[in-house]
Design a protein around this motif. Sequence first.
Motif, PDB file in Angstrom:
ATOM      1  N   TRP A 100       0.993  -1.086   0.348  1.00 13.67           N
ATOM      2  CA  TRP A 100      -0.413   0.537  -0.312  1.00 13.67           C
ATOM      3  C   TRP A 100       0.983   1.343  -0.272  1.00 13.67           C
ATOM      4  CZ3 TRP A 100      -0.193   4.061   3.488  1.00 13.67           C
ATOM      5  CH2 TRP A 100      -1.217   5.166   2.967  1.00 13.67           C
ATOM      6  N   GLU A 101       1.784   1.363   0.398  1.00 15.36           N
ATOM      7  CA  GLU A 101       2.598   2.411   0.696  1.00 15.36           C
ATOM      8  C   GLU A 101       3.502   2.491  -0.476  1.00 15.36           C
ATOM      9  OE1 GLU A 101       5.117   5.744   2.184  1.00 15.36           O
ATOM     10  OE2 GLU A 101       3.278   4.811   2.278  1.00 15.36           O
ATOM     11  N   GLN A 102       3.546   1.452  -1.647  1.00 17.52           N
ATOM     12  CA  GLN A 102       3.926   2.112  -2.728  1.00 17.52           C
ATOM     13  C   GLN A 102       2.850   2.613  -3.235  1.00 17.52           C
ATOM     14  OE1 GLN A 102       7.210   1.738  -4.615  1.00 17.52           O
ATOM     15  NE2 GLN A 102       6.388   2.906  -5.693  1.00 17.52           N
ATOM     16  N   TYR A 103       1.955   2.567  -3.432  1.00 16.74           N
ATOM     17  CA  TYR A 103       0.763   2.812  -3.750  1.00 16.74           C
ATOM     18  C   TYR A 103       0.966   4.742  -3.403  1.00 16.74           C
ATOM     19  CZ  TYR A 103      -1.015  -1.204  -6.279  1.00 16.74           C
ATOM     20  OH  TYR A 103      -1.159  -1.885  -7.037  1.00 16.74           O
ATOM     21  N   HIS A 104       0.945   4.373  -2.244  1.00 16.35           N
ATOM     22  CA  HIS A 104       1.250   6.447  -1.424  1.00 16.35           C
ATOM     23  C   HIS A 104       2.649   7.335  -1.976  1.00 16.35           C
ATOM     24  CE1 HIS A 104       1.592   8.735   2.060  1.00 16.35           C
ATOM     25  NE2 HIS A 104       0.413   9.447   2.143  1.00 16.35           N
ATOM     26  N   HIS A 105       3.136   6.468  -1.999  1.00 18.62           N
ATOM     27  CA  HIS A 105       4.418   6.799  -2.326  1.00 18.62           C
ATOM     28  C   HIS A 105       4.512   7.777  -4.249  1.00 18.62           C
ATOM     29  CE1 HIS A 105       8.126   6.628  -5.371  1.00 18.62           C
ATOM     30  NE2 HIS A 105       8.876   7.103  -4.517  1.00 18.62           N
ATOM     31  N   ASP A 106       3.262   6.504  -4.477  1.00 20.14           N
ATOM     32  CA  ASP A 106       2.838   6.978  -5.674  1.00 20.14           C
ATOM     33  C   ASP A 106       2.330   8.402  -6.019  1.00 20.14           C
ATOM     34  OD1 ASP A 106       4.921   4.577  -6.638  1.00 20.14           O
ATOM     35  OD2 ASP A 106       3.464   3.740  -7.976  1.00 20.14           O
ATOM     36  N   PHE A 107       1.104   8.606  -5.489  1.00 24.60           N
ATOM     37  CA  PHE A 107       0.144   9.484  -5.453  1.00 24.60           C
ATOM     38  C   PHE A 107       1.090  10.646  -4.652  1.00 24.60           C
ATOM     39  CE2 PHE A 107      -2.414  11.567  -2.364  1.00 24.60           C
ATOM     40  CZ  PHE A 107      -2.869  12.709  -3.425  1.00 24.60           C
ATOM     41  N   HIS A 108       1.658  10.784  -4.057  1.00 25.66           N
ATOM     42  CA  HIS A 108       2.532  12.093  -4.010  1.00 25.66           C
ATOM     43  C   HIS A 108       4.086  13.025  -4.663  1.00 25.66           C
ATOM     44  CE1 HIS A 108       0.923  12.524   0.211  1.00 25.66           C
ATOM     45  NE2 HIS A 108       0.862  11.995   0.486  1.00 25.66           N
ATOM     46  N   THR A 109       4.806  11.152  -5.208  1.00 28.59           N
ATOM     47  CA  THR A 109       5.364  11.646  -6.225  1.00 28.59           C
ATOM     48  C   THR A 109       4.465  12.546  -7.229  1.00 28.59           C
ATOM     49  OG1 THR A 109       6.476  10.401  -5.988  1.00 28.59           O
ATOM     50  CG2 THR A 109       7.145  10.476  -7.930  1.00 28.59           C
ATOM     51  N   ALA A 110       4.042  11.849  -7.610  1.00 32.78           N
ATOM     52  CA  ALA A 110       2.892  12.064  -9.060  1.00 32.78           C
ATOM     53  C   ALA A 110       2.496  14.547  -9.026  1.00 32.78           C
ATOM     54  CB  ALA A 110       1.506  11.895  -9.670  1.00 32.78           C
ATOM     55  N   ILE A 111       1.790  14.327  -7.789  1.00 37.43           N
ATOM     56  CA  ILE A 111       1.490  15.595  -6.884  1.00 37.43           C
ATOM     57  C   ILE A 111       3.453  16.467  -7.042  1.00 37.43           C
ATOM     58  CG2 ILE A 111       1.120  17.241  -5.549  1.00 37.43           C
ATOM     59  CD1 ILE A 111      -0.437  15.007  -4.371  1.00 37.43           C
ATOM     60  N   ALA A 112       4.216  15.229  -7.057  1.00 39.56           N
ATOM     61  CA  ALA A 112       5.343  16.388  -7.013  1.00 39.56           C
ATOM     62  C   ALA A 112       5.858  17.136  -7.360  1.00 39.56           C
ATOM     63  CB  ALA A 112       6.505  15.989  -5.822  1.00 39.56           C
ATOM     64  N   GLU A 113       5.641  15.747  -8.896  1.00 41.52           N
ATOM     65  CA  GLU A 113       6.868  15.810 -10.674  1.00 41.52           C
ATOM     66  C   GLU A 113       6.354  16.887 -11.183  1.00 41.52           C
ATOM     67  OE1 GLU A 113       5.658  12.097 -11.956  1.00 41.52           O
ATOM     68  OE2 GLU A 113       7.856  11.048 -11.191  1.00 41.52           O
ATOM     69  N   GLY A 114       4.741  17.501 -10.178  1.00 41.68           N
ATOM     70  CA  GLY A 114       4.774  19.016 -11.491  1.00 41.68           C
ATOM     71  C   GLY A 114       5.219  20.354 -11.563  1.00 41.68           C
ATOM     72  N   CYS A 115       5.895  20.404 -10.367  1.00 41.52           N
ATOM     73  CA  CYS A 115       6.733  21.513 -10.019  1.00 41.52           C
ATOM     74  C   CYS A 115       8.436  21.864 -10.660  1.00 41.52           C
ATOM     75  CB  CYS A 115       7.523  21.296  -8.323  1.00 41.52           C
ATOM     76  SG  CYS A 115       9.017  20.318  -8.638  1.00 41.52           S
ATOM     77  N   GLN A 116       7.797  20.457 -11.841  1.00 46.61           N
ATOM     78  CA  GLN A 116       8.742  20.833 -12.879  1.00 46.61           C
ATOM     79  C   GLN A 116      10.582  21.078 -12.792  1.00 46.61           C
ATOM     80  OE1 GLN A 116       7.246  22.545 -16.555  1.00 46.61           O
ATOM     81  NE2 GLN A 116       5.039  21.664 -15.504  1.00 46.61           N
TER      82      GLN A 116
ATOM     83  N   LEU B 196      13.419  17.852  -7.280  1.00 49.65           N
ATOM     84  CA  LEU B 196      12.572  16.742  -6.639  1.00 49.65           C
ATOM     85  C   LEU B 196      14.186  15.911  -6.056  1.00 49.65           C
ATOM     86  CD1 LEU B 196      10.363  16.341 -10.093  1.00 49.65           C
ATOM     87  CD2 LEU B 196       9.628  16.096  -7.979  1.00 49.65           C
ATOM     88  N   GLN B 197      14.941  16.267  -6.563  1.00 49.54           N
ATOM     89  CA  GLN B 197      16.505  15.627  -6.027  1.00 49.54           C
ATOM     90  C   GLN B 197      16.788  15.314  -4.297  1.00 49.54           C
ATOM     91  OE1 GLN B 197      20.116  16.318  -7.919  1.00 49.54           O
ATOM     92  NE2 GLN B 197      21.182  14.286  -7.365  1.00 49.54           N
ATOM     93  N   VAL B 198      16.475  16.280  -4.022  1.00 49.70           N
ATOM     94  CA  VAL B 198      16.678  17.156  -3.200  1.00 49.70           C
ATOM     95  C   VAL B 198      15.344  16.450  -1.976  1.00 49.70           C
ATOM     96  CG1 VAL B 198      16.347  18.727  -1.164  1.00 49.70           C
ATOM     97  CG2 VAL B 198      17.791  18.949  -2.899  1.00 49.70           C
ATOM     98  N   ARG B 199      13.717  16.477  -2.707  1.00 51.41           N
ATOM     99  CA  ARG B 199      12.641  15.517  -2.079  1.00 51.41           C
ATOM    100  C   ARG B 199      12.539  14.015  -1.803  1.00 51.41           C
ATOM    101  NH1 ARG B 199       8.668  12.743  -4.129  1.00 51.41           N
ATOM    102  NH2 ARG B 199       6.914  12.878  -2.444  1.00 51.41           N
ATOM    103  N   ASP B 200      13.744  13.211  -3.275  1.00 51.00           N
ATOM    104  CA  ASP B 200      13.901  12.512  -3.558  1.00 51.00           C
ATOM    105  C   ASP B 200      14.022  11.527  -1.980  1.00 51.00           C
ATOM    106  OD1 ASP B 200      12.252  12.494  -5.239  1.00 51.00           O
ATOM    107  OD2 ASP B 200      13.524  11.383  -6.585  1.00 51.00           O
ATOM    108  N   SER B 201      15.965  12.754  -1.540  1.00 48.06           N
ATOM    109  CA  SER B 201      16.941  12.287  -0.208  1.00 48.06           C
ATOM    110  C   SER B 201      15.834  11.951   0.606  1.00 48.06           C
ATOM    111  CB  SER B 201      17.602  12.862  -0.803  1.00 48.06           C
ATOM    112  OG  SER B 201      18.311  12.492   0.669  1.00 48.06           O
ATOM    113  N   LEU B 202      15.317  13.356   0.475  1.00 50.84           N
ATOM    114  CA  LEU B 202      13.989  13.202   2.514  1.00 50.84           C
ATOM    115  C   LEU B 202      13.611  11.889   2.335  1.00 50.84           C
ATOM    116  CD1 LEU B 202      13.940  17.180   2.333  1.00 50.84           C
ATOM    117  CD2 LEU B 202      15.541  15.279   4.014  1.00 50.84           C
ATOM    118  N   TYR B 203      13.074  11.954   1.209  1.00 51.87           N
ATOM    119  CA  TYR B 203      12.011  10.313   1.078  1.00 51.87           C
ATOM    120  C   TYR B 203      12.857   9.849   1.808  1.00 51.87           C
ATOM    121  CZ  TYR B 203       7.468   8.407  -0.098  1.00 51.87           C
ATOM    122  OH  TYR B 203       5.913   7.299   0.118  1.00 51.87           O
TER     123      TYR B 203
END
Length: 233
Positions: free
Chosen positions: A136-152, A157-164
């Motif tokens: 389930w956590e993978q689906y949760h990860h995909d949801f939040h990643t889809a939101i964040a990727e809109g920042c382009q 995003l690299q900083v975000r991924d490291s913190l995640y």
Amino acid sequence: MKTDRKVDVDSKDNSAAQVLGALTYDILTGYFQPGEKLRMTRLKERYQTGVGPLREALSQLMVKQLVIVENQRGFRVHPISKKELIDIYETRSEIEALCVGLAIERGDDEWEAKIVACAHKMKIHAQLLEKEPHLWEQYHHDFHTAIAEGCQSPALLQVRDSLYEKASRYRNLWLKKNMIDLSVFDANKKEHEALVEALLSRDVMTAQNLIKKHILSPSLILQATAVIDHPFD
């Protein structure tokens, strides 16, 4: 009691990259506990590889602050602490809010559609919470990643991924403690629904406030428990 098993690493190419992926997963999901000594003989057996790829993978995990090295005593999983928990989650909430603000400004119709699709997948797979929370956590990860990727912004995003990734160890502790508490996940579900509504309405202030609260929730729950008080800390 956990038992060792051989990880399915391609015998034709048991490279450091493959070992790195498998070992990272084992640390983030708690197979190897915070502060636990990583014995080379055990790692060789589990990942079916030699010392070279293991040392290369461990060196990269040191850079990612998931592993520490003790002088003349080998490698150990990076300990967890309440101080680190607070620092990671507070920083994450600010970075995530920044991503959300830029995503609302720059995201297009495809961005909106992907968010809705990911939210739907997360909802229909809610039954995984009790038996297989990591799926389930993978689906949760995909949801939040889809939101964040809109920042382009690749740099952001690299900083975000490291913190995640750093937060994953703490979040998995939260999952283990709360996966059978349906009230916790009911609140989590409502937060997701409110967030989607704010994003689609392009309401920057509401979306940023919601994402900050959502990110900080597991941290606040863990701080109120004894879960973080680990003997290796």
